[in-house]
Scaffold this active site. Structure first.
Site, mmCIF file in Angstrom:
data_model
loop_
_atom_site.group_PDB
_atom_site.id
_atom_site.type_symbol
_atom_site.label_atom_id
_atom_site.label_comp_id
_atom_site.label_asym_id
_atom_site.label_seq_id
_atom_site.Cartn_x
_atom_site.Cartn_y
_atom_site.Cartn_z
ATOM 1 N N ARG A 100 4.349 6.277 -4.183
ATOM 2 C CA ARG A 100 2.919 5.991 -4.327
ATOM 3 C C ARG A 100 2.063 7.222 -4.032
ATOM 4 O O ARG A 100 0.842 7.197 -4.204
ATOM 5 C CB ARG A 100 2.488 4.861 -3.370
ATOM 6 N N TYR A 132 -0.641 8.957 -6.217
ATOM 7 C CA TYR A 132 -1.937 8.262 -6.274
ATOM 8 C C TYR A 132 -2.662 8.356 -4.930
ATOM 9 O O TYR A 132 -3.795 8.840 -4.870
ATOM 10 C CB TYR A 132 -1.691 6.805 -6.655
ATOM 11 N N GLU A 181 -2.113 10.239 -2.153
ATOM 12 C CA GLU A 181 -2.435 11.600 -1.714
ATOM 13 C C GLU A 181 -3.380 12.260 -2.709
ATOM 14 O O GLU A 181 -4.237 13.051 -2.340
ATOM 15 C CB GLU A 181 -1.157 12.434 -1.540
ATOM 16 N N ASN A 238 -8.513 -3.876 -3.872
ATOM 17 C CA ASN A 238 -8.007 -4.584 -5.068
ATOM 18 C C ASN A 238 -9.095 -5.370 -5.794
ATOM 19 O O ASN A 238 -9.686 -6.285 -5.216
ATOM 20 C CB ASN A 238 -6.876 -5.530 -4.674
ATOM 21 N N ARG A 250 -0.574 -4.976 -12.505
ATOM 22 C CA ARG A 250 -1.071 -5.353 -11.180
ATOM 23 C C ARG A 250 -0.905 -6.859 -10.988
ATOM 24 O O ARG A 250 -0.703 -7.610 -11.937
ATOM 25 C CB ARG A 250 -2.525 -4.900 -11.002
ATOM 26 N N PHE A 252 0.460 -12.355 -12.667
ATOM 27 C CA PHE A 252 0.602 -13.786 -12.373
ATOM 28 C C PHE A 252 -0.101 -14.643 -13.433
ATOM 29 O O PHE A 252 0.428 -15.661 -13.863
ATOM 30 C CB PHE A 252 0.028 -14.119 -10.991
ATOM 31 N N ARG A 259 -3.664 -5.593 3.778
ATOM 32 C CA ARG A 259 -4.857 -4.850 3.353
ATOM 33 C C ARG A 259 -6.075 -5.767 3.349
ATOM 34 O O ARG A 259 -6.090 -6.800 2.693
ATOM 35 C CB ARG A 259 -4.644 -4.250 1.973
#
Ligand code: NAD
Ligand code: UDP
Length: 311
Positions: free
Chosen positions: A140, A143, A145, A172, A184, A189, A273
């Site tokens: 990850r 993105y 960093e 998000n 995502r 879903f 998060r």
């Protein structure tokens, strides 16, 4: 005003452009169409106040503008990990070019940064003072960093070159116009439930996220741009859900017969998060208004329409 939106053909960028055009601004959309599409801005093509330029921000460009909303960067892990070096170039070289442009034409510059700068956070909920827990060499990192360097560059251009900056840390965000193959969680879903195939929960689904509807987010970005507070400021919905709860909510709303399939958890997937939005409330008078159920209803309707049209 003449307003540049980099990444304007993408998900958030195109919703932002709708609002800016409705306010009567002149809007320039800059995009290389990696994860964006002309479809998203179709209704403005041909409008005398709208211009769309196919351009990769890793190359310099000269334009005359008053404001720069800098959003160009793939946001879904699937897409930003497809070519990680390109993602870093977009975040570092691309942001450098856009800051150089802001400096030259004295435009106000807003960076669309991310909650990912907090990495797998050890502080919960995340406040802007928290410096984060980011793996510098993980999958990850291109993105996370990349965005951390983008923030550093933005603040250095402010301190050293007097560029007028704003920094938003976006959590998000979901809504209509996310692509079916975006990768995502919300779009996955919804598409899976609509297609009657199992909803893919990664890990045991106990990891949490906080989901902000796109109209709320866009309002926050615009308030930040036109206010006095430079940030960084968290923009997100503070209501936290586990991923399993999200799957069950969408399952119930779309297709109670759809199964849930547990898949391996990707490396470095943040466990928790949730934004602390005290700063946004204080300095921008902003907080999200759209609850998850309402936002999901609109999102599901949009996906349903698109999936039916492509059948
Ligand atoms: P998106 O992938 O839908 O949009 C990104 C846009 O940038 C696309 O139109 C893509 O084609 C364009 N782009 C990518 N690389 C480019 C380059 N080198 N040159 C020109 N254009 C380029 O993503 P989004 O969800 O709309 O996110 C927009 C911004 O907000 C991104 O910077 C992202 O990091 C940030 N953000 C989004 C979220 C979220 O949940 N959606 C969360 C945090 C941060
Ligand atoms: N996720 C999931 N199933 C999917 C896609 C994602 O369970 O089909 C999980 C993912 O592992 C993460 C969360 O949902 O814990 C949010 O993932 P997303 O890629 O949407 O955003 P980010 O991880 O960048 O917050």
């Amino acid at each position: 005003m003449r307003i540049l939106v980099t990444g304007g053909a993408g998900f958030i960028g195109s919703h932002l452009i709708d609002r800016l055009m409705e306010q009567g601004h002149e809007v320039l959309c800059l995009d290389n169409f990696y994860t964006g599409h002309k479809r998203n801005i179709e209704k403005w093509l041909g409008h005398p106040y709208f211009e769309c330029i196919r351009h990769d921000i890793t190359e310099p460009i000269r334009l005359e503008v008053d404001r720069i909303y800098h959003l160009a960067c793939p946001a879904s892990p699937v897409h930003y990990q497809f070519n990680p070096v390109k993602t870093i170039k977009t975040n570092v070289i691309g942001t450098l070019h856009m800051l150089g442009l802001a400096k030259r034409v004295k435009a106000r510059f807003l960076l669309a940064s991310t909650s990912e700068v907090y990495g797998d956070p050890l502080v919960h909920p995340q406040t802007e003072e928290y410096w984060g827990n980011v793996n510098p060499i993980g999958i990850r990192s291109c993105y996370d960093e990349g965005k951390r360097v983008a923030e550093t560059l933005t603040f250095d251009y402010h301190r050293n070159n007097g560029v007028d900056i704003r920094v938003a840390r976006i959590f998000n965000t979901y809504g209509p116009r996310m692509f079916e193959n975006d990768g995502r969680v919300v779009s996955n879903f919804v598409v899976q439930a609509l297609q009657g195939i199992p909803l893919t929960v990664y890990g045991d689904g106990s990891q949490t996220r906080s989901f902000c509807y796109v109209s709320d987010l866009v309002e926050g970005l615009m308030r930040l741009m036109e206010g006095d507070y430079i940030g960084p400021v968290n923009l997100g919905n503070p209501v936290e859900y586990t991923i399993l709860e999200l799957a069950q909510t969408i399952q119930k709303m779309v297709n109670p017969n759809a199964d849930i399939a547990f898949k391996p958890l990707p490396q470095d997937d943040p466990k928790k998060r949730q934004p602390d939005i005290s700063r946004a409330k204080t300095y921008l008078g902003w907080e999200p208004l759209v609850p998850l159920q309402e936002g999901l209803t609109k999102t599901i309707a949009d996906f349903e329409e698109r999936l039916n049209a492509s059948r």
